[in-house]
Design a protein around this motif. Sequence first.
Motif, PDB file in Angstrom:
ATOM      1  N   UNK A   1      84.505  61.961  31.063  1.00  0.00           N
ATOM      2  CA  UNK A   1      83.953  61.375  32.277  1.00  0.00           C
ATOM      3  C   UNK A   1      84.670  60.064  32.600  1.00  0.00           C
ATOM      4  N   UNK A   2      84.871  59.786  33.885  1.00  0.00           N
ATOM      5  CA  UNK A   2      85.543  58.535  34.258  1.00  0.00           C
ATOM      6  C   UNK A   2      84.614  57.335  34.125  1.00  0.00           C
ATOM      7  N   UNK A   3      85.209  56.178  33.974  1.00  0.00           N
ATOM      8  CA  UNK A   3      84.478  54.908  33.927  1.00  0.00           C
ATOM      9  C   UNK A   3      85.299  53.904  34.725  1.00  0.00           C
ATOM     10  N   UNK A   4      84.682  53.249  35.698  1.00  0.00           N
ATOM     11  CA  UNK A   4      85.362  52.280  36.543  1.00  0.00           C
ATOM     12  C   UNK A   4      84.544  51.006  36.558  1.00  0.00           C
ATOM     13  N   UNK A   5      85.220  49.872  36.400  1.00  0.00           N
ATOM     14  CA  UNK A   5      84.519  48.598  36.378  1.00  0.00           C
ATOM     15  C   UNK A   5      85.418  47.486  36.922  1.00  0.00           C
TER      16      UNK A   5
ATOM     17  N   UNK B   1      99.594  39.026  41.132  1.00  0.00           N
ATOM     18  CA  UNK B   1      99.355  37.697  40.568  1.00  0.00           C
ATOM     19  C   UNK B   1      98.189  36.996  41.261  1.00  0.00           C
ATOM     20  N   UNK B   2      98.051  37.195  42.567  1.00  0.00           N
ATOM     21  CA  UNK B   2      97.022  36.495  43.332  1.00  0.00           C
ATOM     22  C   UNK B   2      95.659  37.175  43.292  1.00  0.00           C
ATOM     23  N   UNK B   3      95.610  38.459  42.959  1.00  0.00           N
ATOM     24  CA  UNK B   3      94.340  39.197  42.996  1.00  0.00           C
ATOM     25  C   UNK B   3      93.313  38.568  42.053  1.00  0.00           C
ATOM     26  N   UNK B   4      92.138  38.290  42.581  1.00  0.00           N
ATOM     27  CA  UNK B   4      91.083  37.712  41.755  1.00  0.00           C
ATOM     28  C   UNK B   4      90.327  38.779  40.970  1.00  0.00           C
ATOM     29  N   UNK B   5      90.195  39.962  41.561  1.00  0.00           N
ATOM     30  CA  UNK B   5      89.438  41.043  40.926  1.00  0.00           C
ATOM     31  C   UNK B   5      90.237  42.336  41.042  1.00  0.00           C
ATOM     32  N   UNK B   6      90.207  43.119  39.997  1.00  0.00           N
ATOM     33  CA  UNK B   6      90.788  44.460  40.007  1.00  0.00           C
ATOM     34  C   UNK B   6      89.747  45.417  39.441  1.00  0.00           C
ATOM     35  N   UNK B   7      89.925  46.678  39.726  1.00  0.00           N
ATOM     36  CA  UNK B   7      89.028  47.722  39.218  1.00  0.00           C
ATOM     37  C   UNK B   7      89.784  48.505  38.156  1.00  0.00           C
ATOM     38  N   UNK B   8      89.236  48.536  36.941  1.00  0.00           N
ATOM     39  CA  UNK B   8      89.843  49.249  35.832  1.00  0.00           C
ATOM     40  C   UNK B   8      89.211  50.629  35.717  1.00  0.00           C
ATOM     41  N   UNK B   9      90.060  51.652  35.708  1.00  0.00           N
ATOM     42  CA  UNK B   9      89.609  53.029  35.505  1.00  0.00           C
ATOM     43  C   UNK B   9      90.064  53.492  34.132  1.00  0.00           C
ATOM     44  N   UNK B  10      89.098  53.942  33.339  1.00  0.00           N
ATOM     45  CA  UNK B  10      89.366  54.507  32.017  1.00  0.00           C
ATOM     46  C   UNK B  10      88.656  55.850  31.937  1.00  0.00           C
ATOM     47  N   UNK B  11      88.882  56.553  30.836  1.00  0.00           N
ATOM     48  CA  UNK B  11      88.238  57.850  30.637  1.00  0.00           C
ATOM     49  C   UNK B  11      87.434  57.799  29.345  1.00  0.00           C
ATOM     50  N   UNK B  12      86.177  58.184  29.442  1.00  0.00           N
ATOM     51  CA  UNK B  12      85.318  58.236  28.258  1.00  0.00           C
ATOM     52  C   UNK B  12      85.793  59.364  27.335  1.00  0.00           C
ATOM     53  N   UNK B  13      85.458  59.279  26.066  1.00  0.00           N
ATOM     54  CA  UNK B  13      85.878  60.336  25.135  1.00  0.00           C
ATOM     55  C   UNK B  13      85.444  61.739  25.550  1.00  0.00           C
TER      56      UNK B  13
END
Length: 171
Positions: free
Chosen positions: A47-51, A32-44
């Motif tokens: 390849x990974x994508x992190x933002x 709840x307190x975290x201001x920023x998180x890193x989202x990891x997804x997978x491209x079609x």
Amino acid sequence: MPSTEPTTQIDHRYGDAEAVPTPWSTAQEHLAAAEVAWLSTVRPDGRPHVTPLLTVWLDGALHICTGEVEQKARNIAANPHVVLTTGTNALRGGLDLSVEGRAERVTDPERLQVLADAWEKKYGSEWHFEVRDGGFEGGHALALVFRIEPTTVFGFGKGPYSQTRWCFPGS
């Protein structure tokens, strides 16, 4: 929202002998307190994508928003399984969290308004959104909103060192 509390396990292979499991309530406070998180997804193409992005923890789930043409939105459309990580860059002290789950789009106008209000309450008026066309309008292109209910969460304590795993029913 998960219907029951998760099962909690500590893995002593990855921590100090005296470490005890981190309570789920503590993990929720950090989410709840975290201001920023890193989202990891997978491209079609695999390849990974992190933002990095902003999150809102509400009703047992993390919520994110992203432009409908952004890479992460395209990745979620092809594969909704994601991981969100947050914590500190410190070696000692704090709690790092890794949340595994499935991103599900939120389109209900009433729910979107609750989330828009939560974004503004957490991040201030700079993050004011109007609900429109099944998403958020904030002065740029339409942002899609996703709910990520945890299936498994890992917590990495750093004082003492510990690894706690929370598994949710149905995961």
